[in-house]
Design a protein around this motif. Structure first.
Motif, PDB file in Angstrom:
ATOM      1  N   GLU A 221       0.710  -1.248   0.054  1.00  0.00           N
ATOM      2  CA  GLU A 221       0.175  -0.123   0.084  1.00  0.00           C
ATOM      3  C   GLU A 221       0.814   1.205   0.070  1.00  0.00           C
ATOM      4  OE1 GLU A 221       0.166  -1.610   4.181  1.00  0.00           O
ATOM      5  OE2 GLU A 221      -0.368  -2.577   2.161  1.00  0.00           O
ATOM      6  N   VAL A 222       1.927   1.316   0.708  1.00  0.00           N
ATOM      7  CA  VAL A 222       2.886   2.565   0.612  1.00  0.00           C
ATOM      8  C   VAL A 222       3.438   2.601  -0.569  1.00  0.00           C
ATOM      9  CG1 VAL A 222       5.188   3.184   1.638  1.00  0.00           C
ATOM     10  CG2 VAL A 222       3.334   2.265   3.175  1.00  0.00           C
TER      11      VAL A 222
ATOM     12  N   ASP B 196       1.863   6.114  -7.267  1.00  0.00           N
ATOM     13  CA  ASP B 196       0.577   7.076  -7.593  1.00  0.00           C
ATOM     14  C   ASP B 196       0.871   8.633  -7.793  1.00  0.00           C
ATOM     15  OD1 ASP B 196      -1.081   4.916  -8.361  1.00  0.00           O
ATOM     16  OD2 ASP B 196      -2.230   5.127  -6.269  1.00  0.00           O
ATOM     17  N   ILE B 197       1.656   9.061  -6.725  1.00  0.00           N
ATOM     18  CA  ILE B 197       2.081  10.388  -6.493  1.00  0.00           C
ATOM     19  C   ILE B 197       2.983  10.764  -7.887  1.00  0.00           C
ATOM     20  CG2 ILE B 197       3.427  12.152  -5.165  1.00  0.00           C
ATOM     21  CD1 ILE B 197       2.412  10.503  -2.573  1.00  0.00           C
TER      22      ILE B 197
ATOM     23  N   LYS C  72      11.909   2.026  -7.624  1.00  0.00           N
ATOM     24  CA  LYS C  72      12.266   3.091  -6.343  1.00  0.00           C
ATOM     25  C   LYS C  72      11.193   2.939  -5.237  1.00  0.00           C
ATOM     26  CE  LYS C  72      14.012   7.613  -5.101  1.00  0.00           C
ATOM     27  NZ  LYS C  72      14.474   8.817  -5.520  1.00  0.00           N
ATOM     28  N   THR C  73      10.075   3.210  -5.651  1.00  0.00           N
ATOM     29  CA  THR C  73       8.967   3.325  -4.830  1.00  0.00           C
ATOM     30  C   THR C  73       8.663   2.176  -3.729  1.00  0.00           C
ATOM     31  OG1 THR C  73       7.477   2.575  -6.345  1.00  0.00           O
ATOM     32  CG2 THR C  73       7.334   5.015  -6.251  1.00  0.00           C
ATOM     33  N   ARG C  74       9.218   0.935  -4.279  1.00  0.00           N
ATOM     34  CA  ARG C  74       9.003  -0.417  -3.673  1.00  0.00           C
ATOM     35  C   ARG C  74      10.267  -0.273  -2.278  1.00  0.00           C
ATOM     36  NH1 ARG C  74       5.323  -3.468  -5.325  1.00  0.00           N
ATOM     37  NH2 ARG C  74       4.476  -3.256  -7.275  1.00  0.00           N
ATOM     38  N   LEU C  75      11.170   0.467  -2.349  1.00  0.00           N
ATOM     39  CA  LEU C  75      12.058   0.293  -1.043  1.00  0.00           C
ATOM     40  C   LEU C  75      11.743   1.340  -0.058  1.00  0.00           C
ATOM     41  CD1 LEU C  75      15.196   0.831  -3.668  1.00  0.00           C
ATOM     42  CD2 LEU C  75      14.005  -1.522  -2.843  1.00  0.00           C
ATOM     43  N   LEU C  76      11.747   0.598   1.174  1.00  0.00           N
ATOM     44  CA  LEU C  76      11.273   1.235   2.165  1.00  0.00           C
ATOM     45  C   LEU C  76      11.987   2.549   2.592  1.00  0.00           C
ATOM     46  CD1 LEU C  76       9.040   1.212   4.296  1.00  0.00           C
ATOM     47  CD2 LEU C  76      10.804  -0.343   5.688  1.00  0.00           C
TER      48      LEU C  76
ATOM     49  N   LEU D 240      12.061  15.359  -4.361  1.00  0.00           N
ATOM     50  CA  LEU D 240      11.046  16.719  -4.133  1.00  0.00           C
ATOM     51  C   LEU D 240      10.608  16.760  -3.016  1.00  0.00           C
ATOM     52  CD1 LEU D 240       9.854  16.937  -7.875  1.00  0.00           C
ATOM     53  CD2 LEU D 240      11.542  18.185  -6.941  1.00  0.00           C
ATOM     54  N   GLY D 241      10.434  15.729  -2.131  1.00  0.00           N
ATOM     55  CA  GLY D 241       9.665  15.778  -1.050  1.00  0.00           C
ATOM     56  C   GLY D 241       8.409  15.355  -0.954  1.00  0.00           C
ATOM     57  N   LYS D 242       8.036  14.627  -2.102  1.00  0.00           N
ATOM     58  CA  LYS D 242       6.343  14.587  -2.365  1.00  0.00           C
ATOM     59  C   LYS D 242       6.142  13.230  -1.443  1.00  0.00           C
ATOM     60  CE  LYS D 242       5.879  17.028  -6.569  1.00  0.00           C
ATOM     61  NZ  LYS D 242       5.298  17.081  -8.023  1.00  0.00           N
ATOM     62  N   TRP D 243       6.891  12.581  -1.186  1.00  0.00           N
ATOM     63  CA  TRP D 243       6.512  11.177  -0.394  1.00  0.00           C
ATOM     64  C   TRP D 243       7.836  11.024   0.326  1.00  0.00           C
ATOM     65  CZ3 TRP D 243       9.776   7.348  -2.049  1.00  0.00           C
ATOM     66  CH2 TRP D 243      10.034   7.228  -3.239  1.00  0.00           C
TER      67      TRP D 243
END
Length: 75
Positions: free
Chosen positions: A30-31, A37-38, A62-66, A72-75
């Motif tokens: 989910e993270v 999505d962002i 990249k989004t899958r790495l904790l 840009l600090g968006k997530w």
């Protein structure tokens, strides 16, 4: 001053090699989905390759790495 990889990791939380390391902690699904999505709605995403213009990373990985973070600090 650190190496370029140390500076890259400080800014992004990970390096590209972390995606290949089996010991790198993965983000919960989910993270990862929320992060991606962002990215998909970000003006800095190259739509053809799904790479970030800021860091050059392939965002699906990249989004899958904790420990990863958006440059840009968006997530």
């Amino acid at each position: 001053m650190g190496s370029r990889w140390e500076e890259y990791k400080k800014k992004n939380g990970v390096t590209p090699l972390d995606a290949l390391n089996p010991n790198t902690k993965r983000a919960p699904e989910e993270v990862a989905t929320a992060r991606y999505d962002i990215c998909l709605n970000c003006e800095e995403l190259i739509s053809l390759t799904k790479q970030c213009k800021q860091c050059g990373c392939f965002m699906a990985a990249k989004t899958r790495l904790l420990s990863a973070k958006c440059p840009l600090g968006k997530w």
